[in-house]
Write an enzyme that holds these catalytic residues in place. Structure first.
Site, PDB file in Angstrom:
ATOM      1  N   CYS A 116       0.805  -1.226   0.000  1.00  0.00           N
ATOM      2  CA  CYS A 116       0.000   0.000   0.000  1.00  0.00           C
ATOM      3  C   CYS A 116       0.838   1.276   0.000  1.00  0.00           C
ATOM      4  O   CYS A 116       0.312   2.357  -0.230  1.00  0.00           O
ATOM      5  CB  CYS A 116      -0.964   0.009   1.183  1.00  0.00           C
ATOM      6  SG  CYS A 116      -0.193   0.198   2.803  1.00  0.00           S
ATOM      7  N   HIS A 157      -2.333  10.705  15.843  1.00  0.00           N
ATOM      8  CA  HIS A 157      -2.862  10.046  14.642  1.00  0.00           C
ATOM      9  C   HIS A 157      -1.817   9.080  14.086  1.00  0.00           C
ATOM     10  O   HIS A 157      -0.674   9.471  13.831  1.00  0.00           O
ATOM     11  CB  HIS A 157      -3.221  11.101  13.592  1.00  0.00           C
ATOM     12  CG  HIS A 157      -3.627  10.547  12.279  1.00  0.00           C
ATOM     13  ND1 HIS A 157      -4.870   9.990  12.064  1.00  0.00           N
ATOM     14  CD2 HIS A 157      -2.965  10.468  11.105  1.00  0.00           C
ATOM     15  CE1 HIS A 157      -4.952   9.582  10.801  1.00  0.00           C
ATOM     16  NE2 HIS A 157      -3.802   9.869  10.204  1.00  0.00           N
ATOM     17  N   HIS A 162      -5.000   4.605   9.383  1.00  0.00           N
ATOM     18  CA  HIS A 162      -6.336   4.007   9.297  1.00  0.00           C
ATOM     19  C   HIS A 162      -6.218   2.488   9.292  1.00  0.00           C
ATOM     20  O   HIS A 162      -5.175   1.943   8.927  1.00  0.00           O
ATOM     21  CB  HIS A 162      -7.051   4.494   8.036  1.00  0.00           C
ATOM     22  CG  HIS A 162      -7.419   5.933   8.097  1.00  0.00           C
ATOM     23  ND1 HIS A 162      -6.532   6.932   7.764  1.00  0.00           N
ATOM     24  CD2 HIS A 162      -8.556   6.548   8.491  1.00  0.00           C
ATOM     25  CE1 HIS A 162      -7.124   8.107   7.939  1.00  0.00           C
ATOM     26  NE2 HIS A 162      -8.351   7.904   8.382  1.00  0.00           N
TER      27      HIS A 162
END
Length: 139
Positions: A71, A107, A110
Site C-alpha cells: 500500500c 494520529h 487508518h
C-alpha cells in the site's frame, strides 16, 4: 522529577509543537498523511523489536505483525492490546476507521478489515512512518 512534561492526551499543543518536527506534528497532531512510498519504515521488516508512538513512546506494534501489503505505508495486522484506539472518520466523503495512540491521541493512520490478506486477522493497520519509531529488541 525530570521536568519533562507528561506526554499524553492532556499535553497542550504548544508542548507538542516544541517536541515534534513540523512534519511529525502535521501527521500526529493534525491528522496528516505522508506521501505513499516515502516513509522510512515502509519497507523495513525487522525480525524482532517493537514500533512505538513517535509522540509519547508507547509500544504499539511488534515487528512480527508487520507485513508487506503493497500500500505504500507500513502495514501491521494487529496491535499490542490496549495501545490503539479506533474512531469513525467520515472525511474524504467515505467511511474509514482512524487509528490513534491510546496514550497521547496521536494520529497513526487508518485500519482496513476484510481485504483478503493472508494474515491471522485479515486486518491492515496502514500507519504513517512519521507516527512511529522502531526499537530493536535487546539481544
Amino acid at each position: 522529577m525530570s521536568g519533562e512534561p507528561t506526554l499524553d492526551k492532556s499535553t497542550p499543543e504548544n508542548v507538542w509543537k516544541q517536541k515534534l518536527r513540523p512534519e511529525e506534528y502535521h501527521v500526529l497532531r493534525q491528522k496528516g498523511t505522508e506521501r505513499p512510498g516515502t516513509g522510512e519504515y515502509n519497507k523495513l521488516y525487522p525480525e524482532d523489536g517493537v514500533f512505538v508512538c513517535r509522540g509519547c513512546g508507547q509500544p504499539l506494534y511488534t515487528a512480527e505483525t508487520k507485513f508487506n501489503s503493497g500500500c505504500g505505508w507500513p502495514a501491521f495486522y494487529d496491535f499490542i492490546p490496549g495501545s490503539v484506539d479506533k474512531h469513525e472518520d467520515l472525511t474524504l466523503g467515505m467511511r474509514r476507521v482512524e487509528i490513534t495512540c491510546s496514550k497521547c491521541g496521536g494520529h497513526l493512520g487508518h485500519v482496513f478489515d476484510g481485504e483478503g490478506f493472508p494474515t491471522p486477522t485479515d486486518s491492515r493497520h496502514c500507519v504513517n512512518s512519521l507516527s512511529i519509531k522502531f526499537q530493536p529488541a535487546n539481544k
